[in-house]
Design a protein around this motif. Structure first.
Motif, PDB file in Angstrom:
ATOM      1  N   PRO A 321       0.848  -1.196   0.000  1.00 53.59           N
ATOM      2  CA  PRO A 321       0.000   0.000   0.000  1.00 53.59           C
ATOM      3  C   PRO A 321       0.886   1.249   0.000  1.00 53.59           C
ATOM      4  CG  PRO A 321      -0.101  -1.137   2.120  1.00 53.59           C
ATOM      5  CD  PRO A 321       0.709  -1.995   1.214  1.00 53.59           C
ATOM      6  N   ARG A 322       0.482   2.199  -0.802  1.00 52.20           N
ATOM      7  CA  ARG A 322       1.325   3.382  -0.999  1.00 52.20           C
ATOM      8  C   ARG A 322       1.057   4.440   0.064  1.00 52.20           C
ATOM      9  NH1 ARG A 322       2.898   6.293  -5.609  1.00 52.20           N
ATOM     10  NH2 ARG A 322       4.548   7.656  -4.875  1.00 52.20           N
ATOM     11  N   CYS A 323      -0.212   4.501   0.491  1.00 56.60           N
ATOM     12  CA  CYS A 323      -0.602   5.652   1.307  1.00 56.60           C
ATOM     13  C   CYS A 323      -1.741   5.238   2.244  1.00 56.60           C
ATOM     14  CB  CYS A 323      -1.063   6.774   0.367  1.00 56.60           C
ATOM     15  SG  CYS A 323      -1.614   8.243   1.176  1.00 56.60           S
ATOM     16  N   ASP A 324      -1.475   5.305   3.551  1.00 61.25           N
ATOM     17  CA  ASP A 324      -2.537   4.997   4.506  1.00 61.25           C
ATOM     18  C   ASP A 324      -3.467   6.197   4.650  1.00 61.25           C
ATOM     19  OD1 ASP A 324      -1.407   2.470   5.111  1.00 61.25           O
ATOM     20  OD2 ASP A 324       0.075   3.477   6.366  1.00 61.25           O
ATOM     21  N   VAL A 325      -2.867   7.364   4.658  1.00 59.56           N
ATOM     22  CA  VAL A 325      -3.706   8.557   4.844  1.00 59.56           C
ATOM     23  C   VAL A 325      -3.138   9.722   4.025  1.00 59.56           C
ATOM     24  CG1 VAL A 325      -2.540   8.984   7.046  1.00 59.56           C
ATOM     25  CG2 VAL A 325      -4.630  10.217   6.540  1.00 59.56           C
ATOM     26  N   PHE A 326      -4.061  10.398   3.332  1.00 58.69           N
ATOM     27  CA  PHE A 326      -3.706  11.552   2.518  1.00 58.69           C
ATOM     28  C   PHE A 326      -4.242  12.789   3.230  1.00 58.69           C
ATOM     29  CE2 PHE A 326      -4.036  14.470  -1.087  1.00 58.69           C
ATOM     30  CZ  PHE A 326      -2.850  14.204  -1.770  1.00 58.69           C
ATOM     31  N   LEU A 327      -3.359  13.716   3.587  1.00 54.63           N
ATOM     32  CA  LEU A 327      -3.783  14.894   4.347  1.00 54.63           C
ATOM     33  C   LEU A 327      -4.205  16.016   3.400  1.00 54.63           C
ATOM     34  CD1 LEU A 327      -1.085  15.034   7.185  1.00 54.63           C
ATOM     35  CD2 LEU A 327      -3.290  13.853   7.132  1.00 54.63           C
ATOM     36  N   MET A 328      -5.315  16.651   3.731  1.00 52.57           N
ATOM     37  CA  MET A 328      -5.823  17.723   2.876  1.00 52.57           C
ATOM     38  C   MET A 328      -6.026  19.001   3.664  1.00 52.57           C
ATOM     39  SD  MET A 328      -8.432  16.099   0.289  1.00 52.57           S
ATOM     40  CE  MET A 328      -8.378  14.431  -0.215  1.00 52.57           C
ATOM     41  N   PRO A 329      -4.979  19.775   3.884  1.00 47.74           N
ATOM     42  CA  PRO A 329      -5.142  21.078   4.514  1.00 47.74           C
ATOM     43  C   PRO A 329      -5.699  22.045   3.483  1.00 47.74           C
ATOM     44  CG  PRO A 329      -2.810  20.652   4.033  1.00 47.74           C
ATOM     45  CD  PRO A 329      -3.573  19.468   3.531  1.00 47.74           C
ATOM     46  N   LEU A 330      -6.952  22.492   3.677  1.00 47.87           N
ATOM     47  CA  LEU A 330      -7.600  23.337   2.659  1.00 47.87           C
ATOM     48  C   LEU A 330      -7.695  24.790   3.101  1.00 47.87           C
ATOM     49  CD1 LEU A 330     -10.519  20.871   1.834  1.00 47.87           C
ATOM     50  CD2 LEU A 330      -8.455  21.246   0.471  1.00 47.87           C
ATOM     51  N   ALA A 331      -7.910  24.996   4.414  1.00 53.35           N
ATOM     52  CA  ALA A 331      -8.122  26.368   4.918  1.00 53.35           C
ATOM     53  C   ALA A 331      -6.806  27.107   5.033  1.00 53.35           C
ATOM     54  CB  ALA A 331      -8.794  26.300   6.284  1.00 53.35           C
ATOM     55  N   ALA A 332      -6.896  28.419   5.134  1.00 47.54           N
ATOM     56  CA  ALA A 332      -5.694  29.212   5.387  1.00 47.54           C
ATOM     57  C   ALA A 332      -5.138  28.795   6.739  1.00 47.54           C
ATOM     58  CB  ALA A 332      -6.049  30.702   5.390  1.00 47.54           C
ATOM     59  N   GLY A 333      -3.852  28.597   6.835  1.00 45.39           N
ATOM     60  CA  GLY A 333      -3.235  28.202   8.116  1.00 45.39           C
ATOM     61  C   GLY A 333      -3.307  26.713   8.400  1.00 45.39           C
ATOM     62  N   ALA A 334      -4.058  25.977   7.557  1.00 47.58           N
ATOM     63  CA  ALA A 334      -4.219  24.540   7.822  1.00 47.58           C
ATOM     64  C   ALA A 334      -2.931  23.756   7.544  1.00 47.58           C
ATOM     65  CB  ALA A 334      -5.360  23.982   6.970  1.00 47.58           C
ATOM     66  N   LEU A 335      -2.136  24.289   6.634  1.00 46.64           N
ATOM     67  CA  LEU A 335      -0.912  23.561   6.253  1.00 46.64           C
ATOM     68  C   LEU A 335      -0.005  23.337   7.467  1.00 46.64           C
ATOM     69  CD1 LEU A 335       0.877  22.313   3.998  1.00 46.64           C
ATOM     70  CD2 LEU A 335       2.002  24.543   3.830  1.00 46.64           C
ATOM     71  N   ASP A 336       0.113  24.387   8.305  1.00 50.20           N
ATOM     72  CA  ASP A 336       1.017  24.263   9.450  1.00 50.20           C
ATOM     73  C   ASP A 336       0.587  23.126  10.369  1.00 50.20           C
ATOM     74  OD1 ASP A 336       1.958  26.448   8.210  1.00 50.20           O
ATOM     75  OD2 ASP A 336       1.977  27.771   9.975  1.00 50.20           O
ATOM     76  N   LYS A 337      -0.720  23.042  10.605  1.00 52.98           N
ATOM     77  CA  LYS A 337      -1.235  21.953  11.460  1.00 52.98           C
ATOM     78  C   LYS A 337      -1.015  20.607  10.787  1.00 52.98           C
ATOM     79  CE  LYS A 337      -4.580  22.200  14.277  1.00 52.98           C
ATOM     80  NZ  LYS A 337      -5.883  22.277  14.951  1.00 52.98           N
ATOM     81  N   ALA A 338      -1.218  20.578   9.458  1.00 52.47           N
ATOM     82  CA  ALA A 338      -1.084  19.313   8.719  1.00 52.47           C
ATOM     83  C   ALA A 338       0.361  18.814   8.754  1.00 52.47           C
ATOM     84  CB  ALA A 338      -1.546  19.504   7.273  1.00 52.47           C
ATOM     85  N   LEU A 339       1.309  19.738   8.700  1.00 56.92           N
ATOM     86  CA  LEU A 339       2.713  19.320   8.708  1.00 56.92           C
ATOM     87  C   LEU A 339       3.071  18.646  10.032  1.00 56.92           C
ATOM     88  CD1 LEU A 339       4.440  22.320   6.872  1.00 56.92           C
ATOM     89  CD2 LEU A 339       3.940  20.024   5.967  1.00 56.92           C
ATOM     90  N   GLY A 340       2.529  19.204  11.121  1.00 57.44           N
ATOM     91  CA  GLY A 340       2.769  18.593  12.433  1.00 57.44           C
ATOM     92  C   GLY A 340       2.150  17.210  12.518  1.00 57.44           C
ATOM     93  N   LEU A 341       0.914  17.107  12.014  1.00 54.77           N
ATOM     94  CA  LEU A 341       0.217  15.822  12.068  1.00 54.77           C
ATOM     95  C   LEU A 341       0.914  14.791  11.167  1.00 54.77           C
ATOM     96  CD1 LEU A 341      -2.191  14.108  12.989  1.00 54.77           C
ATOM     97  CD2 LEU A 341      -3.477  14.987  11.025  1.00 54.77           C
ATOM     98  N   GLN A 342       1.351  15.293  10.009  1.00 56.01           N
ATOM     99  CA  GLN A 342       2.031  14.397   9.067  1.00 56.01           C
ATOM    100  C   GLN A 342       3.222  13.714   9.743  1.00 56.01           C
ATOM    101  OE1 GLN A 342       3.063  14.798   4.624  1.00 56.01           O
ATOM    102  NE2 GLN A 342       4.469  16.191   5.638  1.00 56.01           N
ATOM    103  N   ARG A 343       3.984  14.512  10.498  1.00 56.31           N
ATOM    104  CA  ARG A 343       5.157  13.965  11.168  1.00 56.31           C
ATOM    105  C   ARG A 343       4.758  12.948  12.238  1.00 56.31           C
ATOM    106  NH1 ARG A 343      10.070  17.594  13.163  1.00 56.31           N
ATOM    107  NH2 ARG A 343      11.206  16.031  14.300  1.00 56.31           N
ATOM    108  N   ARG A 344       3.717  13.267  13.013  1.00 60.71           N
ATOM    109  CA  ARG A 344       3.259  12.343  14.059  1.00 60.71           C
ATOM    110  C   ARG A 344       2.804  11.022  13.463  1.00 60.71           C
ATOM    111  NH1 ARG A 344      -0.889  14.215  18.417  1.00 60.71           N
ATOM    112  NH2 ARG A 344      -0.470  12.050  18.937  1.00 60.71           N
ATOM    113  N   LEU A 345       2.048  11.119  12.363  1.00 57.93           N
ATOM    114  CA  LEU A 345       1.543   9.894  11.728  1.00 57.93           C
ATOM    115  C   LEU A 345       2.697   9.041  11.202  1.00 57.93           C
ATOM    116  CD1 LEU A 345      -1.432  11.533   9.825  1.00 57.93           C
ATOM    117  CD2 LEU A 345      -1.681   9.678  11.502  1.00 57.93           C
ATOM    118  N   ARG A 346       3.674   9.709  10.607  1.00 62.64           N
ATOM    119  CA  ARG A 346       4.821   8.956  10.078  1.00 62.64           C
ATOM    120  C   ARG A 346       5.606   8.317  11.210  1.00 62.64           C
ATOM    121  NH1 ARG A 346       6.486  13.317   5.409  1.00 62.64           N
ATOM    122  NH2 ARG A 346       5.172  12.429   3.759  1.00 62.64           N
ATOM    123  N   GLU A 347       5.744   9.046  12.313  1.00 56.79           N
ATOM    124  CA  GLU A 347       6.455   8.474  13.471  1.00 56.79           C
ATOM    125  C   GLU A 347       5.698   7.268  14.024  1.00 56.79           C
ATOM    126  OE1 GLU A 347       8.821  12.498  14.913  1.00 56.79           O
ATOM    127  OE2 GLU A 347       7.015  11.884  16.023  1.00 56.79           O
TER     128      GLU A 347
END
Ligand code: HAM
Length: 418
Positions: A321-347
């Motif tokens: 499987p290539r991708c368990d979860v695809f993050l979609m930060p859509l709102a302004a400022g959402a990217l910053d939160k998504a980057l933090g979550l992305q790291r936690r999920l990968r860890e």
């Protein structure tokens, strides 16, 4: 003009690489059970190593090596096989003095300037296995058994083991003389290659595949009828132990192999699913080679598997499987939160992707689909305002709000790794 890969080389693309990982993992796991440890040698060596090791009259050395002058004008060659380099390393590091059961294996690319065709490349890969210091026929049988166990572990069922003994330095010279004499009498009726080999390397005539030559070659004296008693007994014991292990084989007195170092046992495994290049692996005993290359009088035996051919026979299996979860930060400022979550999920061991280009929602959903994402985690204006994530199950097309990142990580972990 675009530049293409060199003729006879090929790229192993991401879609294919899973099968390579599987056979390599099977090698590491299985060989350890037989006491083998990995050894990595350079891909180029001094040319003389191969000329002396493989034999100057062989096709490999006389026609197929990638040889070049280094800047100091010493002659270097890209390794056409692994055995000679491994022997060099064994001698150079005195491995036989520190290891009472010297068994090693190597995995990597080899280079031969052969005419490219299906299953035959100019850069190809081998898994190579070598055992040193054992003269007993028990190791011959064990090495053959290991070769077949490796094919089993890779899921290759259709195959045939072909076995021969090519005698040793005591009995082979007299046989070769007899063979050469017989060959000289019929030489003019044979193909051009054979006519040349009658004088340069008569044993190689036995390897000829030209249909018109076969009847005459079959009628030549057979090495197995001219083995000395020591070689005869060794071969009989190898066969007895293979029978004991319930390993079927076909005897072929014409199996001489393309490298000069072999003595006594030689073997190949072929598959009729491979087409013209039917040999998956080949090997044999090479007592005398270590001494010829300047080391002690140490026996040796091994085999090499062609990985391109092996992989072509291996069941493809499900791609990882290539991708368990695809993050979609859509709102302004959402990217910053998504980057933090992305790291936690990968860890947490999950496979996570997001679209750093920030394309439209529709385009991101398409990407998630194409990547086979199990979940999408969406952070739009509404979610930002409520302090939640929307988690979408891509296959079910259902979605719901998740309050905390902790809960999100736990949920996806649970669903993915169970
Ligand atoms: P070999 O028979 O020359 O033996 O090669 C072993 C295997 O490598 C072949 O059975 C084939 O699967 C693969 N192979 C050889 N040439 C090519 C090519 N041009 N393209 C793709 N695959 C190829 C040896 O190399 C010996 N060093 C084996 C050995 C190890 N004997 C004792 N220890």
């Amino acid at each position: 003009m675009t530049i293409q890969a060199v003729r006879g080389t090929r790229d192993i693309l991401p879609d294919e690489v899973g099968a390579w990982h599987r056979v390599e993992a099977a090698a590491h796991e299985l060989f350890a059970r037989y006491g083998y440890r990995e050894l990595r040698t350079p891909v180029f060596e001094q040319t003389e190593l191969f000329a002396r090791g493989i034999g100057a009259e062989t096709d490999i050395v006389s026609k197929e090596m990638y040889t070049f002058a280094d800047r100091d004008s010493s002659s270097l060659t890209l390794r056409p096989e692994a055995t000679a380099g491994i022997v060099r390393a064994v001698i150079e590091h005195n491995l036989m003095n520190t290891d009472p059961a010297l068994r090693v294996y190597a995995i990597g690319p080899m280079f031969r300037r052969e005419r490219p065709q299906k299953g035959r490349y100019r850069q190809f890969h081998q898994v190579d296995v070598e055992a040193f210091g054992f003269t007993s026929p028990t190791i011959d049988a064990e090495v053959v058994e290991l070769a077949l166990a490796f094919l089993d572990a890779c899921g290759v069922k259709q195959r045939e083991l072909v076995l021969n003994s090519v005698g040793d330095r005591a009995c082979r010279p007299a046989y070769v003389e007899r063979l050469q004499k017989a060959l000289r009498e019929i030489a003019t009726s044979l193909c051009e290659d054979c006519q040349r080999r009658v004088e340069t390397n008569p044993l190689r005539v036995l390897d000829c595949k030209v249909p018109a030559d076969q009847a005459a070659i079959d009628a030549l004296p057979r090495i197995t009828d001219h083995l000395c008693s020591a070689c005869g007994e060794h071969f009989a014991e190898v066969r007895r132990q293979l029978d004991l292990l319930a390993i079927p084989y076909r005897l072929n007195h014409r199996l001489v192999r393309g490298l000069d170092y072999y003595v006594r046992t030689t073997f190949e495994v072929t598959s009729n699913e491979l087409g013209a290049q039917s040999s998956i692996l080949g090997g044999g005993r090479y007592d005398g080679l270590v001494k010829d290359l300047g080391g002690p009088d140490l026996a040796g035996i091994g085999f090499a598997v062609g990985l391109e051919r092996l992989v072509s026979l291996v069941p493809q299996g499900e791609p990882a499987p290539r991708c368990d979860v695809f993050l979609m930060p859509l709102a302004a400022g959402a990217l910053d939160k998504a980057l933090g979550l992305q790291r936690r999920l990968r860890e947490a061991g999950l496979r996570v992707l997001l679209d750093p280009e920030g394309r439209s929602f529709k385009s991101r959903m398409k990407q998630a689909d194409k990547l086979g994402a199990r979940f999408a985690a969406i952070l739009g204006d509404d979610e930002m305002a409520r302090g939640v994530w929307t988690l979408r199950d891509m296959a079910q097309s259902t979605q719901w709000a998740v309050d905390t990142e902790d809960a999100l990580v736990e949920y996806i972990k649970e669903k993915t790794h169970g």
